[in-house]
Design an enzyme around this catalytic site. Sequence first.
Site, mmCIF file in Angstrom:
data_model
loop_
_atom_site.group_PDB
_atom_site.id
_atom_site.type_symbol
_atom_site.label_atom_id
_atom_site.label_comp_id
_atom_site.label_asym_id
_atom_site.label_seq_id
_atom_site.Cartn_x
_atom_site.Cartn_y
_atom_site.Cartn_z
ATOM 1 N N SER A 165 0.840 -1.194 0.000
ATOM 2 C CA SER A 165 0.000 0.000 0.000
ATOM 3 C C SER A 165 0.879 1.249 0.000
ATOM 4 O O SER A 165 1.687 1.432 -0.909
ATOM 5 C CB SER A 165 -0.954 -0.051 1.202
ATOM 6 N N GLU A 169 -1.753 -2.750 -8.143
ATOM 7 C CA GLU A 169 -3.007 -3.043 -7.444
ATOM 8 C C GLU A 169 -3.485 -1.740 -6.824
ATOM 9 O O GLU A 169 -2.744 -0.767 -6.745
ATOM 10 C CB GLU A 169 -2.802 -4.122 -6.382
ATOM 11 N N HIS A 212 -4.943 -5.469 -1.771
ATOM 12 C CA HIS A 212 -5.772 -5.065 -0.633
ATOM 13 C C HIS A 212 -6.956 -6.004 -0.436
ATOM 14 O O HIS A 212 -8.128 -5.591 -0.465
ATOM 15 C CB HIS A 212 -6.290 -3.644 -0.843
#
Length: 306
Positions: free
Chosen positions: A113, A211, A279
Amino acid sequence: MDTHLSPLPPLRQGSCVALLAPSGPLPEGRLEAAEQAVRALGLAAKVYPSARARRGYLAGDDAVRAADVNAAFLAPEVEGILCLRGGYGAQRLYPRIDWGAVARNPKPLFGYSDITFFHAMLQNLGIRSFHTPMPSTEWHKGLDPYTERWLRLALFGGEWGALPNCDGAPRTTIAPGRAAGTLVGGNLSLISSAIGTPYAPNLSGTILFLEDVGEAPYRVDGMLWHLVASGALAGCRGIALGYFTDCTAKGESLTLEEVFCDLLAPLGIPVLAGLTCGHSEPTLSLPLGARAELDAGAQTLTILPD
């Protein structure tokens, strides 16, 4: 980047790892559960001040978070760095971190992330890192067997080989073809926003993994277009797309697959969507900096031996 980055020694049972929060703050009471989860995997935890700090949406001010990163790379007893969670704020640390000291004291760093910022910087320094779930985000809840298998491989080393989806979840060929290169990437929004900055990753000669979470298709469209129009994808050899979690539209919209086909298929490189990584859970871990082969037609991504 035509060759993989040199591997670092893996962790071992009893290794001391730094627990720090370079981005957002931990939820109340989460640190203790995260520590227990780290110890349950056989690691010794050294907790840094940012793990307990809070300043709005940040885990303490920039000076505190950067000091933790600098100290962890310099600490002789620390063998690896576990980022406790993502959120926002890692990019703000760029001018405060002693990157020369980091380069002289390379250590494996784990997270995803917002931690994509560190992956990009370490890649630029020639240091391998690992896209993995994080102790206060996933580990504390208990890990499913698929997630734990690939996390342990990232932590403790071993042979990677082909990366299967969990339970045979389907993948989608956006553009067929086969290519090999250095595996890099992470969160799309972080990589897109890095273009034009000193910490922009070099994507030439790479297999790029992307992502994201919580972005409507038009936002994904804009970020991918920025990568294309900026020239950042020139020399990229292939693209592997993971989870795009909660990236749904309200009202009339293109689908994500349509976005991928419109913007990525014309690049003339293999593009594969649907890797179970990002995620969501269950999730793969990825050795960023390793050499990988993407066969989009066969729908495979394989980590090649060092």
